[in-house]
Design an enzyme around this catalytic site. Structure first.
Site, PDB file in Angstrom:
ATOM      1  N   LYS A 113       3.160  -1.943  27.552  1.00 31.20           N
ATOM      2  CA  LYS A 113       3.750  -1.458  26.301  1.00 31.20           C
ATOM      3  C   LYS A 113       4.243  -0.039  26.533  1.00 31.20           C
ATOM      4  O   LYS A 113       3.744   0.671  27.418  1.00 31.20           O
ATOM      5  CB  LYS A 113       2.709  -1.453  25.179  1.00 31.20           C
ATOM      6  CG  LYS A 113       3.318  -1.571  23.801  1.00 31.20           C
ATOM      7  CD  LYS A 113       3.679  -3.018  23.479  1.00 31.20           C
ATOM      8  CE  LYS A 113       4.292  -3.153  22.110  1.00 31.20           C
ATOM      9  NZ  LYS A 113       4.373  -4.561  21.683  1.00 31.20           N
TER      10      LYS A 113
HETATM   11  P1  NAD Z   1      10.318  -3.118  12.758  1.00 28.16           P
HETATM   12  O1  NAD Z   1      10.470  -1.710  13.103  1.00 28.16           O
HETATM   13  O2  NAD Z   1      11.500  -4.028  12.835  1.00 28.16           O
HETATM   14  O3  NAD Z   1       9.687  -3.260  11.284  1.00 28.16           O
HETATM   15  C1  NAD Z   1       8.491  -2.659  10.904  1.00 28.16           C
HETATM   16  C2  NAD Z   1       8.338  -2.812   9.405  1.00 28.16           C
HETATM   17  O4  NAD Z   1       7.102  -2.237   9.001  1.00 28.16           O
HETATM   18  C3  NAD Z   1       9.423  -2.118   8.610  1.00 28.16           C
HETATM   19  O5  NAD Z   1       9.727  -2.891   7.470  1.00 28.16           O
HETATM   20  C4  NAD Z   1       8.747  -0.829   8.180  1.00 28.16           C
HETATM   21  O6  NAD Z   1       9.316  -0.299   6.988  1.00 28.16           O
HETATM   22  C5  NAD Z   1       7.346  -1.314   7.956  1.00 28.16           C
HETATM   23  N1  NAD Z   1       6.350  -0.241   8.018  1.00 28.16           N
HETATM   24  C6  NAD Z   1       6.335   0.866   8.797  1.00 28.16           C
HETATM   25  N2  NAD Z   1       5.264   1.620   8.515  1.00 28.16           N
HETATM   26  C7  NAD Z   1       4.587   0.961   7.558  1.00 28.16           C
HETATM   27  C8  NAD Z   1       3.393   1.215   6.850  1.00 28.16           C
HETATM   28  N3  NAD Z   1       2.685   2.318   7.084  1.00 28.16           N
HETATM   29  N4  NAD Z   1       2.988   0.294   5.943  1.00 28.16           N
HETATM   30  C9  NAD Z   1       3.714  -0.814   5.720  1.00 28.16           C
HETATM   31  N5  NAD Z   1       4.847  -1.105   6.338  1.00 28.16           N
HETATM   32  C10 NAD Z   1       5.268  -0.226   7.244  1.00 28.16           C
HETATM   33  O7  NAD Z   1       9.129  -3.691  13.663  1.00 28.16           O
HETATM   34  P2  NAD Z   1       8.832  -5.186  14.067  1.00 28.16           P
HETATM   35  O8  NAD Z   1       9.466  -5.441  15.385  1.00 28.16           O
HETATM   36  O9  NAD Z   1       9.097  -6.090  12.919  1.00 28.16           O
HETATM   37  O10 NAD Z   1       7.261  -5.105  14.346  1.00 28.16           O
HETATM   38  C11 NAD Z   1       6.284  -5.262  13.310  1.00 28.16           C
HETATM   39  C12 NAD Z   1       4.959  -5.617  13.938  1.00 28.16           C
HETATM   40  O11 NAD Z   1       5.111  -6.826  14.698  1.00 28.16           O
HETATM   41  C13 NAD Z   1       4.400  -4.600  14.941  1.00 28.16           C
HETATM   42  O12 NAD Z   1       2.990  -4.633  14.880  1.00 28.16           O
HETATM   43  C14 NAD Z   1       4.867  -5.127  16.282  1.00 28.16           C
HETATM   44  O13 NAD Z   1       4.082  -4.667  17.355  1.00 28.16           O
HETATM   45  C15 NAD Z   1       4.693  -6.613  16.043  1.00 28.16           C
HETATM   46  N6  NAD Z   1       5.464  -7.488  16.917  1.00 28.16           N
HETATM   47  C16 NAD Z   1       6.820  -7.382  17.039  1.00 28.16           C
HETATM   48  C17 NAD Z   1       7.503  -8.256  17.870  1.00 28.16           C
HETATM   49  C18 NAD Z   1       8.995  -8.252  17.985  1.00 28.16           C
HETATM   50  O14 NAD Z   1       9.532  -9.150  18.655  1.00 28.16           O
HETATM   51  N7  NAD Z   1       9.718  -7.336  17.368  1.00 28.16           N
HETATM   52  C19 NAD Z   1       6.802  -9.219  18.594  1.00 28.16           C
HETATM   53  C20 NAD Z   1       5.417  -9.316  18.435  1.00 28.16           C
HETATM   54  C21 NAD Z   1       4.760  -8.451  17.598  1.00 28.16           C
END
Ligand code: NAD
Length: 421
Positions: A113
């Protein structure tokens, strides 16, 4: 000179959570102590501090990380996060979770990561580009198509991956599309990658509903997070007939007990920069406690803790985010009979299609979206069945079962390669 190198301390240490989860599974598995020691450490952790020229001409310092947890089963794989609260501890935890996730779905990768302490929302497009190109150069000692392959995470997207591809390729003198995944399709990205994590969340939720006798087509769903994972999961769950009653972003959430019109929410978010105000306002804490069938935390780690787990009303929790539930909360949810699908299973759709993207890039031979989605479906369903079978055999929760499966696979690979020299 603005200093972005110091982040606010995280509320719950993600690394402590990751270690505790690992220790629970290692104990249940009876893993030898020396193997526990090997797997408790990240293999490599790189800390970089670098200057970026801002649009106003000032130079600002930024701190970034790249951590590889384990590479016994293949090259390191894992996203890059841009967020003000990024810490080395958090990146270490996220890298370890990637090791287990790749092993749970049985794809030939280790875990890694990366992260940069910054607020991408407060930076211009050109500042984000300069930050990304410099960070990519700083971590280029580790990344590469055969060694360590980044992808998007919180605060990064396909454009960020395009800049990294270009920067890495400029240094090589030729195009290296397989250095990252989650790229735009125009430069070697894969069909279905943008939706893959959300699609995997939907598949996991559907299988869990089937198993627990819940009518999926009528299920009510609350989703914390409206990013890549949360927004796509919302759309795909709604397509299956589920009623999405609440969704949130960093500013808070919006709730309607009869279900939200997701297309209208998307338009509202585009116009106002937040979902807050579309319908009844809920906070990011309240959204976790709404009466609903399925809860999808899809934002950040440490959201469901021993302090609020008792108030979770959902029957099924599907971890779209990495590490949203602490071990203390796991125990409370288990005692309440809540079925929790752990992150290493539930959000693995993203890394599965990242793997497909990498394979396509290496072969310079591309598949269509139908092929991608059906291969994703079969891997997710197989992993769900493997994990639930392990949970039954070991009489344990799904997180511990997924860890047992993963830790066994990684420990076997580590042991069979032996310790060098
Ligand atoms: P992103 O940046 O696209 O979206 C994150 C979202 O969370 C946004 O809507 C943001 O406004 C919101 N957010 C930020 N801080 C916050 C808070 N304090 N409280 C509530 N909401 C909050 O990110 P993403 O890619 O959707 O990732 C979200 C989660 O999923 C993370 O934990 C990431 O590690 C995990 N994840 C992502 C992927 C991927 O393919 N993008 C894959 C596996 C896991």
């Amino acid at each position: 000179m603005p200093d972005n190198t110091v982040a606010a301390p995280a509320k719950v240490s993600a690394w402590d959570v990751a270690l505790e989860q690992f220790d629970i599974a290692a104990e249940k598995l009876g893993l030898p102590q020396d193997m526990r020691q090997v797997l408790r450490y990240p293999k490599r952790q790189l800390v970089v501090h670098f200057p970026v020229r801002l649009d106003n001409g000032q130079i600002a310092m930024f701190s970034g990380y790249r951590v590889q947890h384990n590479i016994a089963r293949g090259p390191a794989k894992g996203g890059i996060r841009y967020h003000p609260d990024v810490t080395l501890d958090e990146v270490k935890a996220l890298a370890m979770w990637m090791t287990w996730k790749c092993a749970v779905v049985n794809i030939p990768y280790g875990g890694a990561k990366g992260g940069v302490v910054c607020d991408p929302k407060k930076m211009s497009h050109t500042e984000r580009e300069r930050l990304t190109r410099r960070y990519a150069t700083e971590i280029s000692v580790l990344i590469g198509p055969e060694s360590d392959i980044p992808a998007p995470d919180v605060g990064t997207d396909a454009q960020t991956m395009a800049w990294i591809t270009d920067t890495y390729s400029m240094h090589r003198g030729y195009s290296v599309p397989a250095v990252v995944t989650g790229k735009p399709i125009a430069i070697g990205g894969s069909e279905g990658r943008r939706e893959a994590t959300g699609r995997g969340v939907m598949i996991a939720a559907r299988e869990a509903a089937k198993q627990s006798g819940l009518a999926f087509a009528d299920a009510t769903v609350a989703i914390q997070g409206y990013g890549n994972v949360g927004s796509v999961a919302a759309d795909l769950l709604a397509k299956e007939g589920c009623k999405v009653i609440a969704i949130s972003d960093s500013q808070g959430g919006t709730h309607h007990p009869n279900g939200l019109d997701l297309a209208a929410v998307a338009r509202y978010k585009a116009a106002n920069g937040t979902v807050v105000g579309y319908a009844e306002k809920v906070t990011n804490e309240e959204i976790l406690e709404l009466p609903c069938d399925i809860l999808v935390p899809a934002a950040l780690e440490g959201q469901i803790t021993a302090a609020n787990a008792d108030r979770v009303k959902a029957k099924i929790v599907v971890e779209g985010a990495n590490g949203p539930t602490t071990p203390g909360a796991d125990r409370i949810l288990w005692d309440k009979g809540v079925l929790l699908l752990p992150d290493v299973l539930a959000n693995a759709g993203g890394v599965v299609v990242s793997y497909f993207e990498w394979v396509q890039d290496l072969q310079a031979f591309f598949w269509n979206e139908g092929e991608i989605n059906s291969r994703l479906e079969s891997i997710m369903v197989r992993a769900f069945r493997d994990v639930t079978a392990m949970a039954q055999k070991e009489e344990t929760d799904l997180r511990t079962a997924a860890y047992i499966l993963a830790v066994q696979r990684v420990a076997e690979a580590t042991a069979i390669r032996c310790i060098y020299p």
